[in-house]
Scaffold this active site. Structure first.
Site, mmCIF file in Angstrom:
data_model
loop_
_atom_site.group_PDB
_atom_site.id
_atom_site.type_symbol
_atom_site.label_atom_id
_atom_site.label_comp_id
_atom_site.label_asym_id
_atom_site.label_seq_id
_atom_site.Cartn_x
_atom_site.Cartn_y
_atom_site.Cartn_z
ATOM 1 N N HIS A 155 0.839 -1.207 0.000
ATOM 2 C CA HIS A 155 0.000 0.000 0.000
ATOM 3 C C HIS A 155 0.874 1.258 0.000
ATOM 4 C CE1 HIS A 155 -3.785 2.188 1.089
ATOM 5 N NE2 HIS A 155 -2.909 3.041 1.595
ATOM 6 N N GLU A 156 1.842 1.310 0.924
ATOM 7 C CA GLU A 156 2.696 2.498 1.016
ATOM 8 C C GLU A 156 3.648 2.598 -0.174
ATOM 9 O OE1 GLU A 156 1.932 4.685 3.063
ATOM 10 O OE2 GLU A 156 0.590 3.463 4.279
ATOM 11 N N HIS A 159 1.761 4.317 -2.933
ATOM 12 C CA HIS A 159 1.755 5.775 -2.762
ATOM 13 C C HIS A 159 3.079 6.378 -3.227
ATOM 14 C CE1 HIS A 159 -2.050 6.246 -0.779
ATOM 15 N NE2 HIS A 159 -1.730 5.505 0.265
ATOM 16 N N ASP A 231 -7.539 7.825 2.638
ATOM 17 C CA ASP A 231 -7.114 8.266 1.306
ATOM 18 C C ASP A 231 -8.323 8.612 0.438
ATOM 19 O OD1 ASP A 231 -4.499 7.732 2.070
ATOM 20 O OD2 ASP A 231 -4.575 5.682 1.323
#
Length: 399
Positions: A155-156, A159, A231
C-alpha cells in the site's frame, strides 16, 4: 454571534453587547486600545467591524521560510544544538508548520536527544521530531501479522511510486510501515518551498497519489482493504473542491456551487439550502466520479508499468520497515541497497579489525621493548649465566 439557537440573552449576546457599549466612541478616554484575535472572521458580528471599533484588521498567515527560521531561533535559544544543525535547512523542510508546530518540533527533538544521552540536539533528532509532529509517535510495541505487514508495505509502496512518477508532486522524504497514531503506515512527501496556490494538474495528480495505495492492493494482491478509507476521503474532498469551489470542471464551468459546510455553533444555520438544482447536483456527482475514476485508472497504469519497482520497494519495506528519501531514490534507480549495505558493513568491520590488529601489534612491540629493557638490567655474567652471587658466597653461579 451564533446561529441564534440559544435565545437573545445568552452569554455570547451579553458579551457582545458589553463590547459594543465600551467601544461606542462617546467616552473621553482615548488611551485604551482594544486588541482581539479570531480564526473565524466570517462569523463575527458586523457591528464589531464598523469604523471606530475593530476597523483595523491584520491577517496573520502561516510563517514563510524566513519567519520559520526566526521562530526556530527563538525556541532553540536556550537549547544546545550540535554543529550539524542548520536552522535554515530545518525551516526549508517544515513548510506549512505554524509557530506552535515549530515550538513542538524543538521540544520533541530535545526530548529525543536526552533519551539518547546526548549533550546537544542533532540534525537527526530534528528530522525525527518533524515526522513525529506530523504523523505522531511510532508504535513499535504493536504486534503486526505478516499478512498485514505485506499489505501495508505494498500500500505504502504504491503511494511512493505514484509520487515518483507524478512530476507536480513533492519528493518522497520517508516511507514507513511502522504504525504511527491511527495509521498503520505512512508515505511522507514534504514540500521544499512555500506554495501560495495549486494548479489543476497538481490537484489531479494529488488524487492519483492518494489512490496509489488502493491501486497497489488491487494490482498485486487482487483484493482491497479498509486501509485506504482516509485516502478516499481526502481524494473525494479534493475532487469536490475542484468541481464546486475552484471551477476546474470543463462541463460545469467557472462557477462556485454551494458554500463551505460549517458547524451550527460557529454561526451557520440548520436549514441552509443548496444554491443549485437537483440537475446540477447530478452533474457534480458525475464530475466527481469522472475525476476519481480517471485518477484511479492512472494509478493502476503507473503501478502496472513499474511493477518491478513496486515489488522492490515493498520487499525492502517488509525487511527494513522504513525507507528515507535517499534510499527510495536509489531503489527507484535500480541500486541494490542490501548488497551495498552488506558491503559497507563488511568494509566497516574490516577497518575495525585492522585497527584492532594494529593496536595489538603496537602493544606487543611495546611489551617486547620493555622485556628487552628489563633483560638488559639483569646481572648476567660473561658466560651467559645469571650472576646472583652475593658477598657471602662469591663465584656461585645459577642458571
Amino acid at each position: 454571534r451564533g446561529a441564534g439557537l440559544g435565545g437573545g440573552h445568552d452569554e455570547r449576546e451579553q458579551t457582545l453587547n458589553q463590547l459594543l457599549a465600551e467601544m461606542d466612541g462617546f467616552e473621553v478616554n482615548n488611551s485604551v486600545i482594544v486588541m482581539a484575535a479570531t480564526n473565524r472572521r466570517d462569523v463575527l458580528d458586523p457591528a464589531l467591524l464598523r469604523p471606530g471599533r475593530f476597523d483595523r484588521q491584520v491577517y496573520v498567515n502561516y510563517p514563510d521560510i524566513k519567519g520559520r527560521e526566526e521562530i526556530l531561533k527563538v525556541h532553540s535559544k536556550n537549547k544546545p544544538l550540535a554543529p550539524d544543525v542548520d536552522l535554515k535547512q530545518v525551516a526549508a523542510a517544515t513548510a506549512g508548520f505554524t509557530g506552535a508546530d515549530l515550538a513542538n518540533l524543538i521540544n520533541e527533538a530535545a526530548l529525543m536527544a536526552v533519551k539518547a544521552d546526548r549533550k546537544a540536539i542533532t540534525a537527526k533528532d530534528l528530522s525525527e521530531a518533524s515526522i513525529k509532529v506530523i504523523a505522531g509517535p511510532e508504535k513499535k510495541s504493536r504486534v503486526v501479522l505478516e499478512q498485514e505487514k505485506k499489505l501495508t508495505a505494498y500500500h505504502e509502496a504504491g503511494h511512493a511510486i505514484c509520487h515518483y512518477y507524478c512530476p507536480t508532486q513533492d519528493k518522497v522524504s520517508e516511507v514507513s510501515i511502522i504504525p504511527r497514531g491511527q495509521a498503520g503506515g505512512y508515505t511522507m512527501a514534504l514540500p521544499d518551498h512555500d506554495k501560495s496556490y495549486a494548479s489543476k494538474s497538481e490537484m489531479t495528480e494529488e488524487i492519483v497519489t492518494l489512490l496509489g495505495g488502493r491501486a497497489a492492493e488491487k494490482v498485486v494482491l487482487d483484493d482491497i482493504s479498509t486501509g485506504a478509507s482516509n485516502d478516499l476521503e481526502r481524494a473525494t474532498k479534493i475532487a469536490r473542491s475542484m468541481v464546486t469551489k475552484y471551477g476546474f470542471s470543463d462541463k460545469l464551468g467557472p462557477i462556485v456551487y454551494g458554500r463551505d459546510e460549517d458547524e451550527v455553533f460557529l454561526g451557520r444555520d440548520y436549514n441552509s439550502d443548496r444554491s443549485y438544482s437537483e440537475v446540477i447536483a447530478g452533474e457534480i456527482d458525475a464530475e466527481l466520479r469522472s475525476l476519481i475514476h480517471g485518477a484511479y485508472d492512472k494509478a493502476i497504469a503507473i503501478l502496472s508499468e513499474h511493477i518491478d519497482q513496486l515489488h522492490t520497494v515493498a520487499k525492502y519495506l517488509i525487511s527494513h520497515e522504513k525507507i528515507n528519501g535517499d534510499q527510495f531514490e536509489r531503489l527507484m534507480k535500480g541500486e541494490d541497497l542490501d548488497a551495498q549495505e552488506s558491503a559497507a558493513k563488511e568494509a566497516e568491520e574490516s577497518i575495525i579489525r585492522q585497527a584492532v590488529e594494529e593496536t595489538y601489534e603496537e602493544a606487543h612491540k611495546e611489551d617486547s621493548a620493555k622485556n628487552d629493557s628489563d633483560r638488559l638490567n639483569y646481572p648476567y655474567g660473561e658466560d651467559g649465566w645469571l650472576d646472583i652471587s652475593n658477598d657471602s658466597e662469591p663465584g656461585k653461579k645459577s642458571e
